[in-house]
Write a protein that holds these residues in place. Structure first.
Motif, PDB file in Angstrom:
ATOM      1  N   ASN A  83       0.867  -1.188   0.000  1.00 38.85           N
ATOM      2  CA  ASN A  83       0.000   0.000   0.000  1.00 38.85           C
ATOM      3  C   ASN A  83       0.897   1.230   0.000  1.00 38.85           C
ATOM      4  O   ASN A  83       1.406   1.640   1.043  1.00 38.85           O
ATOM      5  N   ALA A  84       1.090   1.820  -1.169  1.00 36.21           N
ATOM      6  CA  ALA A  84       2.024   2.930  -1.309  1.00 36.21           C
ATOM      7  C   ALA A  84       1.607   4.146  -0.487  1.00 36.21           C
ATOM      8  O   ALA A  84       2.442   4.812   0.140  1.00 36.21           O
ATOM      9  N   GLU A  85       0.321   4.443  -0.457  1.00 39.25           N
ATOM     10  CA  GLU A  85      -0.151   5.619   0.274  1.00 39.25           C
ATOM     11  C   GLU A  85       0.035   5.442   1.775  1.00 39.25           C
ATOM     12  O   GLU A  85       0.457   6.370   2.486  1.00 39.25           O
ATOM     13  N   ALA A  86      -0.277   4.252   2.269  1.00 40.02           N
ATOM     14  CA  ALA A  86      -0.071   3.983   3.696  1.00 40.02           C
ATOM     15  C   ALA A  86       1.413   4.058   4.051  1.00 40.02           C
ATOM     16  O   ALA A  86       1.780   4.566   5.115  1.00 40.02           O
ATOM     17  N   ALA A  87       2.266   3.551   3.154  1.00 38.57           N
ATOM     18  CA  ALA A  87       3.707   3.620   3.384  1.00 38.57           C
ATOM     19  C   ALA A  87       4.182   5.068   3.414  1.00 38.57           C
ATOM     20  O   ALA A  87       5.020   5.448   4.243  1.00 38.57           O
ATOM     21  N   ARG A  88       3.654   5.895   2.526  1.00 34.80           N
ATOM     22  CA  ARG A  88       4.026   7.323   2.503  1.00 34.80           C
ATOM     23  C   ARG A  88       3.625   8.008   3.807  1.00 34.80           C
ATOM     24  O   ARG A  88       4.385   8.800   4.365  1.00 34.80           O
ATOM     25  N   ARG A  89       2.440   7.704   4.286  1.00 33.23           N
ATOM     26  CA  ARG A  89       1.976   8.312   5.534  1.00 33.23           C
ATOM     27  C   ARG A  89       2.766   7.820   6.736  1.00 33.23           C
ATOM     28  O   ARG A  89       2.831   8.505   7.761  1.00 33.23           O
ATOM     29  N   ALA A  90       3.365   6.641   6.600  1.00 31.18           N
ATOM     30  CA  ALA A  90       4.189   6.102   7.682  1.00 31.18           C
ATOM     31  C   ALA A  90       5.602   6.682   7.666  1.00 31.18           C
ATOM     32  O   ALA A  90       6.420   6.343   8.524  1.00 31.18           O
ATOM     33  N   GLY A  91       5.876   7.544   6.696  1.00 22.33           N
ATOM     34  CA  GLY A  91       7.175   8.199   6.640  1.00 22.33           C
ATOM     35  C   GLY A  91       8.175   7.580   5.691  1.00 22.33           C
ATOM     36  O   GLY A  91       9.350   7.979   5.674  1.00 22.33           O
ATOM     37  N   ILE A  92       7.756   6.613   4.911  1.00 27.28           N
ATOM     38  CA  ILE A  92       8.652   5.971   3.948  1.00 27.28           C
ATOM     39  C   ILE A  92       8.743   6.827   2.691  1.00 27.28           C
ATOM     40  O   ILE A  92       7.726   7.285   2.165  1.00 27.28           O
ATOM     41  N   ASN A  93       9.953   7.041   2.216  1.00 28.97           N
ATOM     42  CA  ASN A  93      10.167   7.806   0.985  1.00 28.97           C
ATOM     43  C   ASN A  93       9.844   6.897  -0.201  1.00 28.97           C
ATOM     44  O   ASN A  93      10.692   6.134  -0.665  1.00 28.97           O
TER      45      ASN A  93
END
Length: 413
Positions: A287-297
């Motif tokens: 889940n790219a969006e969830a990963a982005r919100r978790a602080g992953i670049n």
């Protein structure tokens, strides 16, 4: 007051592990099971139809025949984990192989300079492709399709419109054409089995110290024993004399390309399973969006995946140039890309992202090599080979899609 005693979780038994694996399979988590079963069925059928399939000489040919495709497929796993695709990996390997050949044959550079330059070109290709996908938001299908066409023309430019550039460097040629000595082959097996056993025991001990459930010693012993038995059988067969005229030239031992693939498998498996980069890659693929919100670049992860993919394509190109002893406009073309993508998917890597291992590429590469080799022994042409390989790929993709639906229905995903 009543003292609270922290109890260590009961260690699972072999039976509970088997039961748990069966439940995961029923729940849709097939893993590499279809590839392993398919490999067993294919080998059995070809061995019955053509007894020469299981000779020592043909067994060694399977490794060298599928090595380049397998290595390229290893790189593709990283891109597929993100739910992306790289259609240029085949001709990217051809471009890098052409750079290698030009530096060796025309510039007179030593093998290590030529090899590093080829891999560096692959790295640059990955940076460009990844940047276009991550920063500009262009679909990877479009970017890599354009690169597929462009690299095809670039190979023609590098080999001057269609000439054949011979590769004569002994070190490069040794990659796909030489063998380890029988003693060194057994030594490699001993180191591999010993290292695997040590890793398994250390991991179990580490989990036990943290009061976490760990694999029982009996299960570890079964795994190590199975690896030792299969590896021992393979080394024994490969150490048999394969030359038709042993007095003139002896052909014994494990092909040099095998330990190269094993090292790549171990390194990239460690990266995916034991590093933050690997965990982030799976998170972005899931889940790219969830990963982005978790602080992953997310952009950095995409660029890194394409860099690894193209760099591995460069290594695959070097192996292909070694096996052919030359580079021509068809290097990296024809069915290389199709077989590499097929190998990754057939092995169990999902086209939807978030699921896959580097081992999947090795298993899928073995399936593709067995089909190619077995069909050739039976006298079938490219038409039948393409039809059968395409059918196996479609079956693997169908299994993946159905498994995902099953996993979603059972709440495992």
């Amino acid at each position: 007051m009543t003292a609270t005693i922290e109890q260590k979780p009961e260690a699972p038994s072999i039976t509970s592990n088997v039961r748990g694996y069966a439940e995961r399979v029923r729940g849709g988590d097939m893993g590499a099971l279809p590839a392993v079963l398919g490999l067993i069925v294919l080998c059995t059928v070809f061995a019955i139809m053509r007894p020469s399939f299981f000779t020592a000489g043909n067994f060694a040919n399977l490794f060298t025949q599928g090595a380049a495709v397998t290595v390229i497929a290893m790189g593709l796993v990283f891109v597929l984990l993100l739910g992306e695709i790289d259609l240029s990996a085949g001709f990217a390997s051809g471009v890098c192989a052409a750079v290698l050949a030009i530096l060796l044959a025309e510039q007179g550079q030593p093998w290590y300079v030529a090899a590093l330059a080829a891999i560096a070109v692959g790295t640059v290709i990955g940076v460009v492709l990844g940047t276009l996908v991550a920063k500009l938001g262009i679909p990877s299908f479009v970017v890599t399709l354009a690169a597929f066409l462009g690299f095809q023309g670039l190979v023609l430019v590098l080999v001057e419109g269609g000439t054949n550039i011979s590769v004569r460097d002994e070190t490069i040629l040794a990659i796909s054409n030489n063998n380890l000595s029988p003693v060194l082959s057994w030594g490699m097996l001993a180191i591999g089995v010993g290292g695997y056993a040590a890793i398994q025991l250390l991991r179990a001990r580490k989990r036990s110290r943290r009061n976490l459930a760990s694999d029982p010693i009996s299960l570890i012993a079964v795994r190590v024993g199975a690896l030792a038995a299969l590896g021992g059988l393979a080394v024994y067969v490969l150490n048999l004399e394969r030359s038709r005229n042993a007095a003139l030239v002896s052909l014994k031992g494990v092909p040099v390309v095998v330990p190269i693939i094993i090292v790549l498998l171990v390194v990239w498996t460690f990266v995916l399973r034991r590093t933050a980069f690997g965990r982030h890659l799976y998170a972005v693929g899931g889940n790219a969006e969830a990963a982005r919100r978790a602080g992953i670049n997310v952009d950095r992860m995409k660029i890194s995946a394409f860099v690894i993919c193209s760099s591995m394509a460069a290594v695959g190109g070097i192996i292909a140039a070694s096996r052919a002893s030359s580079v021509d406009p068809n290097t990296g073309g024809s069915n290389v890309l199709l077989y590499a993508v097929g190998a990754a998917v057939i092995g169990g890597t999902s086209l939807f992202g978030g699921k896959g291992r580097v081992l999947d590429a090795v298993l899928g590469g073995a399936v593709v090599a067995v089909i190619e080799n077995g069909m050739g022994l039976m006298g079938y042409g490219s038409d039948v080979k393409f039809i059968v390989t395409g059918s196996v790929l479609l079956l693997a993709a169908s299994v993946d899609a159905l498994s995902r639906k099953r996993a979603a229905a059972t709440g495992l995903r």
